[in-house]
Design an enzyme around this catalytic site. Structure first.
Site, short mmCIF file in Angstrom:
data_model
loop_
_atom_site.label_atom_id
_atom_site.label_comp_id
_atom_site.label_asym_id
_atom_site.label_seq_id
_atom_site.Cartn_x
_atom_site.Cartn_y
_atom_site.Cartn_z
N PHE A 48 0.83 -1.21 0.00
CA PHE A 48 0.00 0.00 0.00
C PHE A 48 0.87 1.26 0.00
O PHE A 48 0.72 2.13 0.82
CB PHE A 48 -1.00 0.00 1.18
CG PHE A 48 -1.98 -1.13 1.09
CD1 PHE A 48 -3.19 -0.95 0.41
CD2 PHE A 48 -1.69 -2.37 1.63
CE1 PHE A 48 -4.10 -2.00 0.29
CE2 PHE A 48 -2.59 -3.43 1.51
CZ PHE A 48 -3.79 -3.24 0.85
N HIS A 49 1.80 1.24 -0.91
CA HIS A 49 2.65 2.42 -1.09
C HIS A 49 3.32 2.36 -2.47
O HIS A 49 3.26 1.32 -3.14
CB HIS A 49 3.73 2.50 0.01
CG HIS A 49 4.63 1.32 0.05
ND1 HIS A 49 4.54 0.33 0.99
CD2 HIS A 49 5.65 0.97 -0.77
CE1 HIS A 49 5.45 -0.58 0.77
NE2 HIS A 49 6.14 -0.23 -0.29
N ALA A 50 3.94 3.46 -2.84
CA ALA A 50 4.79 3.52 -4.04
C ALA A 50 6.12 4.12 -3.62
O ALA A 50 6.25 4.65 -2.51
CB ALA A 50 4.14 4.40 -5.11
#
Ligand code: T46
Length: 136
Positions: A48-50
């Protein structure tokens, strides 16, 4: 989308199999860090991130898991269950990992040292970042 399944040559004989990972041979960046994820539960989701700059290659060396990948325009899902295959993830790709098997060991090679400032952990902020980057 700048993600790619990279075949990793397996040197197999009657004793078993061996895969070698080498910077700029089968890994398209300088490897600065290696980490691994294990003891995961089936219903747990991670990621749940970049990353703004970080490039990574993910290999499931045992078991299986799935990645949801999103570049702000399209969203795909990739199933990993083969230690002779690496999932290359370029920078600026939102990732979510899920559906871990109990025996999953996910090894990740990274192009840089750990830096929390390189993470975008909010999806709206990620899409804004992608839009701003593409209009430059
Ligand atoms: C990614 C996906 C595939 C460190 O101290 N050093 C490290 O090198 C890493 C990767 C993490 N950490 C700490 C930071 C957190 O306190 O370990 C804890 C768990 O990290 P995080 O919640 O970011 O884990 P995931 O599974 O959500 O994401 C990880 C990587 O962080 C990320 O870069 O692309 O795996």
């Amino acid at each position: 989308m700048n993600v790619q399944l990279i075949p990793l040559q397996s040197h197999g004989d009657s004793r078993g199999s061996l895969v070698s990972l080498e910077t700029h041979k089968n890994i398209p960046f300088d490897i600065k860090r290696v980490y691994y994820i294990f003891d995961t539960e089936k219903n747990v989701e991670r990621g749940f991130h970049a990353h703004k700059d970080l490039k990574q290659l993910a290999i499931v060396v045992s078991g299986s898991c799935r990645f949801r990948l999103d570049d702000g325009k399209e969203r795909i899902s990739v199933y990993l269950d083969n230690p002779s295959q690496g999932l290359y993830i370029d920078s600026c790709i939102w990732r979510e990992m899920y559906d871990f098997s109990k025996d999953c060991v996910l090894v990740v090679l990274a192009s840089n040292h750990y830096d929390e400032a390189d993470y975008i952990r909010d999806y709206e902020q990620f899409t804004r970042y992608v839009d701003e980057s593409s209009s430059k």
